[in-house]
Write a protein that holds these residues in place. Structure first.
Motif, PDB file in Angstrom:
ATOM      1  N   SER A  63       0.794  -1.332   0.011  1.00  0.00           N
ATOM      2  CA  SER A  63      -0.027   0.084   0.064  1.00  0.00           C
ATOM      3  C   SER A  63       0.904   1.267  -0.041  1.00  0.00           C
ATOM      4  CB  SER A  63      -0.898   0.143   1.107  1.00  0.00           C
ATOM      5  OG  SER A  63      -1.668   1.077   1.371  1.00  0.00           O
ATOM      6  N   GLU A  64       1.920   1.204   0.736  1.00  0.00           N
ATOM      7  CA  GLU A  64       2.904   2.367   0.804  1.00  0.00           C
ATOM      8  C   GLU A  64       3.584   2.576  -0.504  1.00  0.00           C
ATOM      9  OE1 GLU A  64       5.174   1.571   4.129  1.00  0.00           O
ATOM     10  OE2 GLU A  64       3.764   1.761   5.614  1.00  0.00           O
ATOM     11  N   ALA A  65       4.188   1.491  -1.194  1.00  0.00           N
ATOM     12  CA  ALA A  65       4.652   1.490  -2.377  1.00  0.00           C
ATOM     13  C   ALA A  65       3.477   2.133  -3.388  1.00  0.00           C
ATOM     14  CB  ALA A  65       5.271   0.163  -2.715  1.00  0.00           C
ATOM     15  N   LEU A  66       2.665   1.627  -3.396  1.00  0.00           N
ATOM     16  CA  LEU A  66       1.272   1.994  -4.638  1.00  0.00           C
ATOM     17  C   LEU A  66       0.733   3.521  -3.995  1.00  0.00           C
ATOM     18  CD1 LEU A  66      -0.418  -1.290  -5.237  1.00  0.00           C
ATOM     19  CD2 LEU A  66       1.661  -0.336  -6.733  1.00  0.00           C
ATOM     20  N   GLY A  67       0.739   4.095  -2.949  1.00  0.00           N
ATOM     21  CA  GLY A  67       0.240   5.228  -2.511  1.00  0.00           C
ATOM     22  C   GLY A  67      -1.519   5.108  -2.674  1.00  0.00           C
ATOM     23  N   GLN A  68      -1.763   3.804  -2.355  1.00  0.00           N
ATOM     24  CA  GLN A  68      -3.148   3.685  -2.394  1.00  0.00           C
ATOM     25  C   GLN A  68      -3.454   2.277  -1.244  1.00  0.00           C
ATOM     26  OE1 GLN A  68      -5.650   4.936  -3.810  1.00  0.00           O
ATOM     27  NE2 GLN A  68      -4.610   6.640  -5.109  1.00  0.00           N
ATOM     28  N   PRO A  69      -4.692   2.421  -0.620  1.00  0.00           N
ATOM     29  CA  PRO A  69      -4.809   1.403   0.413  1.00  0.00           C
ATOM     30  C   PRO A  69      -4.982   0.033  -0.347  1.00  0.00           C
ATOM     31  CG  PRO A  69      -6.527   3.303   0.496  1.00  0.00           C
ATOM     32  CD  PRO A  69      -5.861   3.487  -0.545  1.00  0.00           C
ATOM     33  N   VAL A  70      -4.634  -0.780   0.314  1.00  0.00           N
ATOM     34  CA  VAL A  70      -4.742  -2.148  -0.209  1.00  0.00           C
ATOM     35  C   VAL A  70      -5.749  -3.086   0.745  1.00  0.00           C
ATOM     36  CG1 VAL A  70      -3.627  -4.631  -0.624  1.00  0.00           C
ATOM     37  CG2 VAL A  70      -2.283  -2.508  -1.186  1.00  0.00           C
ATOM     38  N   ARG A 277       6.900  -5.986  -9.671  1.00  0.00           N
ATOM     39  CA  ARG A 277       8.081  -4.984  -9.169  1.00  0.00           C
ATOM     40  C   ARG A 277       8.136  -4.663  -7.741  1.00  0.00           C
ATOM     41  NH1 ARG A 277       8.199  -2.081 -13.121  1.00  0.00           N
ATOM     42  NH2 ARG A 277       7.246  -0.083 -12.160  1.00  0.00           N
ATOM     43  N   GLU A 278       7.009  -4.095  -7.408  1.00  0.00           N
ATOM     44  CA  GLU A 278       6.704  -3.638  -5.938  1.00  0.00           C
ATOM     45  C   GLU A 278       6.723  -4.769  -5.073  1.00  0.00           C
ATOM     46  OE1 GLU A 278       7.340  -0.695  -5.671  1.00  0.00           O
ATOM     47  OE2 GLU A 278       6.790   0.409  -7.316  1.00  0.00           O
ATOM     48  N   ILE A 279       6.019  -5.887  -5.400  1.00  0.00           N
ATOM     49  CA  ILE A 279       5.780  -6.914  -4.536  1.00  0.00           C
ATOM     50  C   ILE A 279       6.986  -7.750  -4.378  1.00  0.00           C
ATOM     51  CG2 ILE A 279       4.852  -9.416  -4.172  1.00  0.00           C
ATOM     52  CD1 ILE A 279       2.636  -8.425  -5.584  1.00  0.00           C
ATOM     53  N   ASN A 280       8.057  -7.704  -5.350  1.00  0.00           N
ATOM     54  CA  ASN A 280       9.338  -8.360  -5.072  1.00  0.00           C
ATOM     55  C   ASN A 280      10.075  -7.318  -4.113  1.00  0.00           C
ATOM     56  OD1 ASN A 280       8.641 -10.692  -6.738  1.00  0.00           O
ATOM     57  ND2 ASN A 280       9.756 -10.072  -8.318  1.00  0.00           N
ATOM     58  N   LYS A 281       9.729  -6.076  -4.285  1.00  0.00           N
ATOM     59  CA  LYS A 281      10.708  -5.229  -3.531  1.00  0.00           C
ATOM     60  C   LYS A 281      10.221  -5.479  -2.043  1.00  0.00           C
ATOM     61  CE  LYS A 281      11.315  -1.228  -6.851  1.00  0.00           C
ATOM     62  NZ  LYS A 281      10.990   0.163  -7.091  1.00  0.00           N
ATOM     63  N   VAL A 282       8.998  -5.510  -1.968  1.00  0.00           N
ATOM     64  CA  VAL A 282       8.631  -5.764  -0.310  1.00  0.00           C
ATOM     65  C   VAL A 282       9.186  -7.207   0.343  1.00  0.00           C
ATOM     66  CG1 VAL A 282       6.412  -6.305   0.827  1.00  0.00           C
ATOM     67  CG2 VAL A 282       6.393  -4.528  -0.686  1.00  0.00           C
TER      68      VAL A 282
END
Length: 330
Positions: A63-70, A277-282
């Motif tokens: 959520s923080e990486a995307l800038g939107q609530p998950v 990409r974002e999930i792999n960073k997490v």
């Protein structure tokens, strides 16, 4: 070419170039504009299980990486098919994702004569999250202190022992069927609607053993359950003294399952790549890796193509035991 035709050609080429530039800009805008509203993650098993725990652990930093609530939504039932179908039928815009064990994609097509959707065609792999091992656990009252004694006791008392699972055909169920097949023993299967209720009945002594996907490890540490073996090709770093079933004599035993995120088929590749990409960073962060290890698994960052290939390999492995044991959905 006469001057008039040259002029027409120049105007045509210029219009084409402008159109191409406009489309490229539109595509870049669409990609850069994602996401502009909350992203819903459907977990196709009840709260408290491994899939739910992973979704919630990854959801906050994502959520923080995307800038939107998950937003996490649990829709359990039918071995994950209910939640899986909900996502398969959702708009393919990247705003509805599925967090599932590998079972729904790799196992369910072998179990159900008919499914209301085809996981291989109606869903696309986005990002794997973790390789989750299963742990052979028994209630403390069972007269066995190690896996060899457990197998001997089960073989000497055919049908006396009962074991739970998150559902008929789930990977923990198949792990038990693999053990029954290789060890030539018989025990009664009790399917539940998720790993958490199965664990509760094991703690209450209502069933004798089960293959736990990691959520019961705290009870193994406290002595409320006996941890007898790991159903993985290698030992767990959390319990280095606990043998694998392969070491206990069940050669090649591997009941690992890969959990991960899927999206409706037709989701734009740019959106899938962004999410991957974002999930792999997490998954690369120590905090998430520690959470996954505490669950008894390990982080498994893969590309969408690698994730899909792993699911296909698991399908062959689990399909073989389903056919051998003549397992079907109930």
């Amino acid at each position: 070419m006469n001057p008039h035709n040259r002029s027409v050609l120049r105007r045509t080429l210029l219009a084409a170039a402008l159109a191409a530039t406009g489309l490229a800009s539109l595509g870049a805008f669409a990609q850069d504009g994602y996401p502009n509203k909350p992203v819903r993650v459907v977990v196709n098993f009840p709260a408290g299980g491994a899939a739910d725990t992973l979704a919630r652990a990854i959801g906050q930093p994502l959520s923080e990486a995307l800038g939107q609530p998950v937003v996490i939504e649990n829709r359990g039932g039918a071995n994950g098919n209910i939640g899986g179908e909900a996502v398969a039928r959702a708009p393919a815009d990247g705003y509805t994702l599925l967090m599932s064990s590998g079972g729904m994609v790799s196992i369910n097509p072998h179990l159900y004569a008919k499914m209301s959707f085809d996981p291989a065609k109606d869903l696309v792999p986005v990002a794997s999250a973790a390789r989750v091992a299963v742990y052979l656990m028994a209630k403390p009252q069972l007269p066995a202190s190690n896996v060899q004694e457990f197998i001997q006791y089960a073989k000497a008392n055919p049908g006396k022992l009962s074991f739970g699972s998150p559902g008929n055909g789930s990977s923990p169920h198949l792990a038990a069927e693999m053990m029954k097949s290789q060890a030539n023993l018989f025990a009664v299967h009790v399917p539940y609607r998720g790993a958490a209720p199965a664990l509760q009945d094991l703690l209450a002594g209502q069933i004798d053993f089960h293959f736990d996907p990691g959520i019961g490890l705290q009870h193994a540490r406290s002595g409320r359950l006996k941890l007898l073996a790991v159903g993985s090709p290698k030992r767990s770093p959390l319990f280095p003294d606990v043998p694998t079933l392969h070491e206990a004599g069940l050669k090649g035993f591997d009941a690992d399952s890969v959990f991960g995120f899927y999206a409706p088929a037709g989701t734009p590749p740019a959106v899938v790549e962004r999410l991957n990409r974002e999930i792999n960073k997490v998954l690369a962060t120590k905090a998430i890796q520690d959470r996954i290890v505490a669950l008894g698994g390990e982080a498994l960052p893969l590309s969408p193509a690698e994730f899909g290939a792993r699911a296909a390999e698991d399908s062959k492995r689990f399909g073989a035991i389903i056919r051998e044991r003549k397992i079907a959905a109930e």
